[in-house]
Motif scaffolding. Sequence first.
Motif, short mmCIF file in Angstrom:
data_model
loop_
_atom_site.label_atom_id
_atom_site.label_comp_id
_atom_site.label_asym_id
_atom_site.label_seq_id
_atom_site.Cartn_x
_atom_site.Cartn_y
_atom_site.Cartn_z
N TYR A 117 -0.18 53.31 82.42
CA TYR A 117 -0.43 52.40 81.30
C TYR A 117 -0.94 53.18 80.10
N GLU A 118 -0.73 52.60 78.94
CA GLU A 118 -1.29 53.06 77.67
C GLU A 118 -1.87 51.83 77.00
N ASP A 119 -3.14 51.61 77.20
CA ASP A 119 -3.79 50.38 76.77
C ASP A 119 -4.49 50.61 75.44
N GLU B 290 -3.33 45.69 83.54
CA GLU B 290 -3.92 44.88 84.60
C GLU B 290 -2.94 44.66 85.75
N GLU B 291 -1.68 44.41 85.41
CA GLU B 291 -0.69 44.18 86.45
C GLU B 291 -0.40 45.47 87.23
N PHE B 292 -0.34 46.58 86.50
CA PHE B 292 -0.10 47.86 87.17
C PHE B 292 -1.23 48.20 88.13
N LEU B 293 -2.47 48.01 87.71
CA LEU B 293 -3.60 48.34 88.57
C LEU B 293 -3.58 47.53 89.86
N GLY C 206 -8.64 52.14 87.50
CA GLY C 206 -9.40 51.14 86.75
C GLY C 206 -10.90 51.32 86.85
N ASN C 207 -11.36 52.10 87.84
CA ASN C 207 -12.80 52.31 88.04
C ASN C 207 -13.28 53.64 87.46
N LEU C 208 -12.36 54.44 86.91
CA LEU C 208 -12.72 55.77 86.42
C LEU C 208 -12.69 55.78 84.89
N ARG D 223 -5.67 55.40 79.10
CA ARG D 223 -4.37 55.93 79.52
C ARG D 223 -4.45 56.47 80.94
N PHE D 224 -3.36 56.28 81.67
CA PHE D 224 -3.28 56.82 83.03
C PHE D 224 -1.85 57.27 83.30
#
Length: 405
Positions: A273-275, A289-292, A345-347, A353-354
């Motif tokens: 994701y690139e939020d 959110e959907e990807f996580l 999502g916790n890091l 971005r991930f």
Amino acid sequence: MTKIKSLYDAINYQKPENQCTNFLAFLLEKLPNKKIIDGICKNSGLTINEDMLSVKVQYPLKDGISIPDAIITFSNRKYLIIEAKMSDGGFKKTQFINHFNGGKEEFGGKENIWMLFLSGDDYIPSELNEFKKNHPERIGFLSWHSLLTLLEEYKASLGERYEIIIEEFSKFLSHNGIRKVIPMDNKELENFIENYPNEEKKKRASLEKFSKTINKIQEKIITDFEDVEPKHDKTDFPCFYRCLKIAGWHFDYSSYIFLDIISKKIGVVLTGYEDIDEYSKGQNKEIKEEFLGNWDEKYKDKYKVDSELCALTWFQNYEDDDEYPIKAAHFKIIEGTSGKPIKPGNLPAFDIRFYFGYVHELEIEKLNSYPEIIAKDFNKLFNNYIKSNELTRKSKKATFARKGN
């Protein structure tokens, strides 16, 4: 308006430019200010033969329009109005003229005020220069880099008591993207001039060489895999990339092939994701959110059993450190994430971005082999993740945005 009495007062503002200007106000109050002010005026093209009395920040002028970042009060009711911007290209002509006119009205005429634009620009902005021509000796310009250089010159002569606070100011500016320029002596400058033509030729030649390598990788992947097409590219040192759009992946900017000459890495990653809400207007947040959720259900376990996979973010380097000694945006591997059931999502490193994928040490003798190597890596990512992707294609309208491109 506020008088900065402590470093807490200085940084208790949201905007970096306010924090840095406030820190400067604190510095001017603590240092032998006559010497520093004379240096600032000389370097910015101003002549102020008065004693500094006080510095106040966020000073609302009585016109009800202008709030300069700082105002320095001098003896004989003279004032220096400061407007500051951290980045280059931030000069706003209307804002600056409002400060100037508001200052004239409040402080009894043009003869009682000077104005200083303190900026991330290396050179005076053209609009400011035109305004300066109409008001000679009243308008000054100083870059943050020049200010740091000035303070470095004075640091040794001021003694240890003041060295500490100057060094802390320098580190704070570095954190906000303004770093000290490493000075050259005359011999070093002479060598630079003599070698510059050859170095520039070498730079162009190496850029062409690396570009060919990364282009061949992209061509190999596009040829070997259906529904993969080029999306976006960046061709510039130190880290350049080719972006791919993959049908069946949840994000249009689906994958990146990158080559980084500073970290000496080359690899291919998938975009989780690139939020960036200020650009995507919430669309990327939904994708994230959907990807996580999908990651926790199925991808996490696949990721942890492959110790060669690593997790990355897109990182804007501000600090001067051994790992990445220049200011530049680049893909950064987050250490300690390989071979583990991580939850992005916790890091904190993955707030915005991930990415995850395969990264290799860049070895020059392997340049011709990387198209095959990276294509095999992409094949593993494709089979393990893209084929099983269940996320909806909400990304078609997502806006790509990345700082530092």
